[in-house]
Scaffold this motif. Structure first.
Motif, PDB file in Angstrom:
ATOM      1  N   TYR A 151       0.836  -1.203   0.000  1.00  0.00           N
ATOM      2  CA  TYR A 151       0.000   0.000   0.000  1.00  0.00           C
ATOM      3  C   TYR A 151       0.867   1.248   0.000  1.00  0.00           C
ATOM      4  O   TYR A 151       2.044   1.232   0.351  1.00  0.00           O
ATOM      5  CB  TYR A 151      -0.909   0.006   1.237  1.00  0.00           C
ATOM      6  N   TRP A 157      -8.326   3.633  -3.085  1.00  0.00           N
ATOM      7  CA  TRP A 157      -8.425   3.599  -4.544  1.00  0.00           C
ATOM      8  C   TRP A 157      -7.924   2.261  -5.075  1.00  0.00           C
ATOM      9  O   TRP A 157      -6.851   1.792  -4.699  1.00  0.00           O
ATOM     10  CB  TRP A 157      -7.621   4.739  -5.179  1.00  0.00           C
ATOM     11  N   ASN A 206      -7.374   0.077  -8.778  1.00  0.00           N
ATOM     12  CA  ASN A 206      -7.423  -0.053 -10.230  1.00  0.00           C
ATOM     13  C   ASN A 206      -7.793  -1.478 -10.610  1.00  0.00           C
ATOM     14  O   ASN A 206      -7.810  -2.375  -9.775  1.00  0.00           O
ATOM     15  CB  ASN A 206      -6.103   0.370 -10.867  1.00  0.00           C
ATOM     16  N   SER A 217      -2.606  -0.018  -8.787  1.00  0.00           N
ATOM     17  CA  SER A 217      -3.189   1.260  -8.377  1.00  0.00           C
ATOM     18  C   SER A 217      -2.129   2.331  -8.195  1.00  0.00           C
ATOM     19  O   SER A 217      -2.434   3.525  -8.233  1.00  0.00           O
ATOM     20  CB  SER A 217      -3.968   1.081  -7.072  1.00  0.00           C
ATOM     21  N   ILE A 218      -0.889   1.923  -7.994  1.00  0.00           N
ATOM     22  CA  ILE A 218       0.203   2.888  -7.882  1.00  0.00           C
ATOM     23  C   ILE A 218       0.598   3.389  -9.266  1.00  0.00           C
ATOM     24  O   ILE A 218       0.833   4.580  -9.460  1.00  0.00           O
ATOM     25  CB  ILE A 218       1.395   2.259  -7.138  1.00  0.00           C
ATOM     26  N   GLY A 270      -3.771   4.893 -10.656  1.00  0.00           N
ATOM     27  CA  GLY A 270      -4.465   5.809  -9.767  1.00  0.00           C
ATOM     28  C   GLY A 270      -3.554   6.821  -9.117  1.00  0.00           C
ATOM     29  O   GLY A 270      -3.818   8.031  -9.123  1.00  0.00           O
ATOM     30  N   ALA A 271      -2.437   6.341  -8.538  1.00  0.00           N
ATOM     31  CA  ALA A 271      -1.537   7.236  -7.819  1.00  0.00           C
ATOM     32  C   ALA A 271      -0.696   8.091  -8.749  1.00  0.00           C
ATOM     33  O   ALA A 271      -0.465   9.275  -8.473  1.00  0.00           O
ATOM     34  CB  ALA A 271      -0.631   6.428  -6.890  1.00  0.00           C
ATOM     35  N   GLY A 327      -3.492  10.831  -7.574  1.00  0.00           N
ATOM     36  CA  GLY A 327      -2.431  10.997  -6.597  1.00  0.00           C
ATOM     37  C   GLY A 327      -1.770  12.355  -6.674  1.00  0.00           C
ATOM     38  O   GLY A 327      -1.947  13.108  -7.643  1.00  0.00           O
ATOM     39  N   PHE A 343      -3.699   3.853  -1.611  1.00  0.00           N
ATOM     40  CA  PHE A 343      -3.598   3.096  -2.857  1.00  0.00           C
ATOM     41  C   PHE A 343      -3.140   1.673  -2.526  1.00  0.00           C
ATOM     42  O   PHE A 343      -2.151   1.487  -1.819  1.00  0.00           O
ATOM     43  CB  PHE A 343      -2.607   3.760  -3.813  1.00  0.00           C
TER      44      PHE A 343
END
Length: 492
Positions: free
Chosen positions: A78, A95, A97, A104-105, A108-109, A114, A140
Motif C-alpha cells: 500500500y 483507490w 485499479n 493502483s500505484i 491511480g496514484a 495521486g 492506494f
C-alpha cells in the motif's frame, strides 16, 4: 465478446461469492489471523520521508506491506498519501485499479488522483494540481497478490486469483491496516476505482457490510463507493459496448449486425461466428486507435510527435496482437497529460521509476526480493483469472439497501467500458428518478451530464477517456468534491 474476458475474449463464467459471515463462522478466526499476521510493525516504521526526485510537500506519506495470508505468504503493498491539509479531519479513500491485475500505484496514484506525476523517462516527480488528497487521505492498494509490489510466496497463487479471493484479501488488509493505523478506525471511509474495479469496489464494499454486521464493534465506517467506467454486467455491458462502437462510427453496419446476431452475451463460450465478427471489427475496422480514448492519438502517432520510442506497445498498451488477434484488458489507459498534450506511451515512465532501487528502498517496497520486475499490469493474472461475477447489479441493490452512497461515472470517449454500457446496465436496476438528466458544470463549462436516482447517482464526464481524472482532472476533482459532500453536481 472481445473486451469482456480475462484476455479480452469471452465474458468470464459466473461465480457465486461466499459471504463473509460464513467466512467468519467459528468466532471470526479469519480476521483474527489476518490481524495477527498483518498487524506486525507500526505506522512509524512505514513512514516515507520522500521519494527520489519528489518536490517538497507538507503532507505525510506511508508505504509498506500488510500480510493477508500466513499459510501462503500473501502480502499486499500500500501507499498512503495523507490529505494536504487537516488530515485528521478528512475522510479516508481507498483507490483500486482494475485489470484484473493492474497497479493502483501505476495508474491511480501516478496518472490520475495521486499528488505526484512521473517525469519523462522516470527521472523524478512533479505535483498534480488536482490531486484528490486536497480533499481526502488517499490509500492506494496493489491488489491482488502478484500485482505490482504485492506478492505471494506460493507461486500457484498467481494463477488462481479471482474476484472472491481478491475481495477477501482486501478485507483482511483493511482490518490489519486499521490496526496499524488506529486513527482511521471509525473515520468516514469510501472506496473508489475504475475499470475492472467495477467488480473490486462493490465486492469489497459488500464484504465490509457483512463484516460489520457480524462484528460486535464494527470500526470500518464505510460511507459509500465511487466507480468509474466500471465493468458492471456482462450481458448489458456487451450490448452497450457494441452499440457504442456502431454509434461512434468505429464499425460498419454489416459488422454491427453480424455481432448482434451471432454473439450470445449470456454465455462465457464464444461461437466461431461471433469470434470472427469481433476479430474483424477489432483488427480491420477500428484502425490504430486508442480504444480507451478514441479521439486522442495512438501511441505510434504520438511517439512520432514527441520523439518518444514505441516501446510501450511492446509493454502491453491498449491493444496487443497475439496469434493474429487483438487483445484488450480492463486496465487503465497509458495516456497521460503533459504540458504540451497527451503522451500515450507513458507506461515505460512508471516502469522505469518504480524499478529504480532507490525508489523501492524509499517506499519500503520489494523487501523480499520479488523474482520479477515491477510492472504496471500482470499478464499472468490477466490470463489466468479464475472467477468473475456475471453482474454487479445485485450487489448494487444490496449496497443501496444498506444506505451507502453509490455514485457511478463514465468518461464519454472510452470504447472499452463505454458510457452506453454503464447506462444500459444501470437502467435495469429500475430505480426511481429523483433529479432528471441535466448538464453539470465545472469552470463555467459543461463538465458532463448527470441523473440522480433513489439510492444512486450517475454522472458522465465530457471529453474524458477510460481514466477520467487523467483526461479531465479539473472536472473529475469537482465531481469528487460533490461525491464527498453528498450533493448533486452543480447545475450552473
Amino acid at each position: 465478446m472481445a473486451p469482456r474476458g480475462r484476455n479480452g475474449a469471452a465474458a468470464m463464467a459466473v461465480a457465486v461469492a461466499s459471504v463473509v459471515v460464513a467466512w467468519l463462522a467459528g468466532g471470526g478466526g479469519g480476521v483474527v489471523a489476518a490481524a495477527a499476521v498483518g498487524g506486525g510493525g507500526c505506522a512509524s516504521s512505514d513512514r516515507l520521508e520522500a521519494l527520489p526526485g519528489q518536490p517538497a510537500v507538507a503532507f505525510a506519506q506511508y508505504a509498506g506491506y500488510v500480510a493477508v495470508n500466513e499459510a501462503s505468504g500473501r502480502a499486499l503493498f500500500y501507499w498512503l498519501t495523507e490529505a494536504a491539509g487537516d488530515a485528521s479531519m478528512k475522510p479516508l479513500v481507498l483507490w483500486l485499479n482494475g485489470g484484473p491485475g493492474c497497479s493502483s500505484i501505476a495508474y491511480g496514484a501516478s496518472e490520475e488522483i495521486g499528488p505526484f506525476r512521473i517525469k519523462t523517462n522516470g527521472t523524478g516527480l512533479y505535483l498534480n494540481k488536482y490531486s484528490w488528497n486536497r480533499e481526502a487521505n488517499l490509500l492506494f492498494l496493489e491488489s491482488p497478490a502478484g500485482v505490482g509490489f504485492s506478492y505471494s510466496n506460493t507461486t500457484s497463487d498467481l494463477k488462481t486469483s479471482g474476484d472472491e479471493r481478491t475481495a477477501q484479501d482486501a478485507l483482511k488488509f483493511l482490518v490489519s491496516w486499521m490496526s496499524r493505523f488506529p486513527q482511521y478506525r471509525h473515520r468516514d471511509f469510501y472506496i473508489a476505482g475504475e475499470s475492472y474495479a467495477g467488480h473490486y469496489v462493490p465486492q469489497l464494499a459488500r464484504k465490509i457490510v457483512e463484516f460489520n454486521k457480524a462484528s460486535p464493534n464494527p470500526f470500518i465506517n464505510l460511507k459509500g463507493i465511487l466507480v468509474g467506467n466500471g465493468v458492471t454486467d456482462n450481458y448489458y455491458d456487451n450490448i452497450g459496448t457494441v452499440t457504442y462502437w456502431w454509434t461512434h462510427a468505429m464499425i460498419s453496419d454489416a459488422t454491427y449486425k453480424a455481432i448482434m446476431s451471432s454473439c450470445n452475451f449470456t454465455s462465457a463460450n464464444v461461437s466461431r461466428l461471433c469470434n470472427r465478427a469481433m476479430s474483424y471489427a477489432m483488427n480491420h475496422e477500428f484502425g490504430d486507435i486508442d480504444q480507451y480514448s478514441i479521439y486522442t492519438p495512438s501511441c505510434a502517432a504520438a511517439a512520432a510527435n514527441v520523439n518518444a520510442t514505441a516501446t510501450a506497445t511492446a509493454g502491453g498498451r491498449h491493444r496487443r496482437r497475439r496469434r493474429g488477434k487483438a487483445v484488450l484488458r480492463f486496465k487503465d489507459t497509458f495516456i497521460r497529460r503533459r504540458s504540451f498534450g497527451y503522451d500515450p506511451c507513458t507506461e515505460t515512465y512508471a516502469e522505469k521509476y518504480y524499478n529504480r532501487p532507490d525508489v523501492q528502498e524509499a517506499m519500503h517496497a520489494n523487501t523480499t526480493g520479488i523474482p520479477y520486475r515491477w510492472t504496471a499490469c500482470s499478464d499472468v493474472l490477466i490470463k489466468t483469472w479464475r472467477d468473475s461475477e456475471f453482474s454487479m447489479l445485485p450487489t448494487y441493490r444490496l449496497l443501496m439497501k444498506a444506505g451507502l452512497r453509490v455514485w457511478v461515472f463514465s468518461g464519454d470517449t472510452d470504447s472499452v467500458v463505454p458510457v452506453t454500457a454503464t447506462r444500459f446496465a444501470l437502467s435495469h436496476l429500475g430505480l426511481k428518478t429523483k433529479i432528471r438528466w441535466y448538464p453539470w458544470y465545472s469552470a463555467r463549462q459543461v463538465g458532463g451530464w448527470s441523473e440522480v436516482y433513489e439510492g444512486l447517482t450517475f454522472a458522465s464526464v465530457r471529453g474524458a477517456g477510460h481514466e477520467v481524472p487523467l483526461f479531465q482532472p479539473r472536472r473529475a476533482f469537482r465531481m469528487f468534491q460533490s461525491f464527498l459532500a453528498g450533493e448533486p453536481l452543480p447545475k450552473s
